[in-house]
Design an enzyme around this catalytic site. Structure first.
Site, PDB file in Angstrom:
ATOM      1  N   GLU A  46      11.278  28.130  69.350  1.00  0.00           N
ATOM      2  CA  GLU A  46      11.396  26.556  69.602  1.00  0.00           C
ATOM      3  C   GLU A  46      10.328  25.952  70.048  1.00  0.00           C
ATOM      4  OE1 GLU A  46      14.978  26.207  72.209  1.00  0.00           O
ATOM      5  OE2 GLU A  46      13.257  28.005  71.006  1.00  0.00           O
TER       6      GLU A  46
ATOM      7  N   CYS B 222      18.307  31.238  71.539  1.00  0.00           N
ATOM      8  CA  CYS B 222      19.329  31.458  72.756  1.00  0.00           C
ATOM      9  C   CYS B 222      20.831  31.139  73.247  1.00  0.00           C
ATOM     10  CB  CYS B 222      18.469  30.937  74.116  1.00  0.00           C
ATOM     11  SG  CYS B 222      17.826  30.787  75.826  1.00  0.00           S
TER      12      CYS B 222
ATOM     13  N   HIS C  83      12.587  31.667  72.735  1.00  0.00           N
ATOM     14  CA  HIS C  83      12.911  30.469  72.657  1.00  0.00           C
ATOM     15  C   HIS C  83      11.751  30.375  71.139  1.00  0.00           C
ATOM     16  CE1 HIS C  83      15.462  28.293  74.766  1.00  0.00           C
ATOM     17  NE2 HIS C  83      15.551  29.661  75.946  1.00  0.00           N
TER      18      HIS C  83
END
Length: 233
Positions: A207, A115, A205
């Site tokens: 993660e 990001c 994202h």
């Protein structure tokens, strides 16, 4: 056991607790998934440590990761603030993370941007950003949007389920050596890779706690393998 150095930013404004809680959740998703996959993981707040400490941590890690957060100050890529709704920048974090990116790239070591991290990789290599785009985050409630992405080359996450975006800025002019490797339906660049170096970046994202074990962990393993010749040399 491979090691990862994760560089993040903190928003300490009194009215930013909800946003910081979101960042903490994402960062926690990254740490948990990587530790479960057998990595040694350390989080480093970019604006709160001396630059030499940050650079030393990056140089000791097998893979460097630049995580998400606030908008990148446009002065870093030679522009003025063109956003319709201004939010504060964090110049100290920008400078520190850009320095870590450039040092890691110069050494040819594995680097992952997520990001804001992807945007910083692009800026560090001379690229620019679109400062405000629509359709890639929700304004209220859960800010993440499941995004359909077209991959231009094989990728560890191409069949891993929802790709969760939450951004209003994106790559404009690509930095030196970078190729766009995935785009959303509206043409927004959603992933980049360096042509010659183990430098990968994603706008969504991977993660996120719902995705990290299926997306972040395989990407880190593939990036580690891609950087093996550089580490041996």
């Amino acid at each position: 056991m491979p090691s990862a150095a994760l560089f993040h930013i903190r928003d300490t404004r009194p009215n930013a607790s909800r946003y910081q809680a979101l960042l903490d959740d994402l960062n926690g998703g990254a740490v948990t998934a990587l530790r479960d996959a057998g990595w040694t993981v350390a989080l480093h707040p970019a604006a709160e440590r001396p630059l030499e400490t940050l650079l030393d941590a990056a140089r000791r890690a097998d893979v460097v990761v630049i995580l998400g957060g606030e908008d990148v100050d446009p002065r870093a890529y030679g522009s003025s603030d063109l956003r319709p709704h201004a939010t504060p920048y964090d110049p100290a974090a920008d400078e520190a993370q850009l320095a870590v990116v450039r040092d890691t790239v110069a050494a040819g070591r594995p680097l992952l941007g997520i990001c804001r991290g992807m945007q910083l990789v692009n800026v560090a290599l001379g690229g620019t950003l679109h400062q405000d785009i629509a359709g890639h985050r929700r304004p209220e409630g859960d800010p993440f949007v499941a995004t359909d992405v077209r991959f231009d080359r094989p990728d560890p996450v191409s069949t891993s389920g929802d790709l969760l975006c939450s951004h209003h800025q994106s790559v404009d002019r690509l930095g030196e050596g970078l190729d766009a490797t995935a785009r959303a339906a509206d043409g927004t660049i959603e992933a980049v890779r360096h042509r010659d170096l183990p430098v990968w970046a994603y706008q969504w994202h991977l993660e996120h706690p719902r995705s990290a074990s299926r997306q972040l962990s395989p990407v880190m393993a593939s990036l580690l393998a891609a950087g093996a010749p550089e580490r041996v040399a």
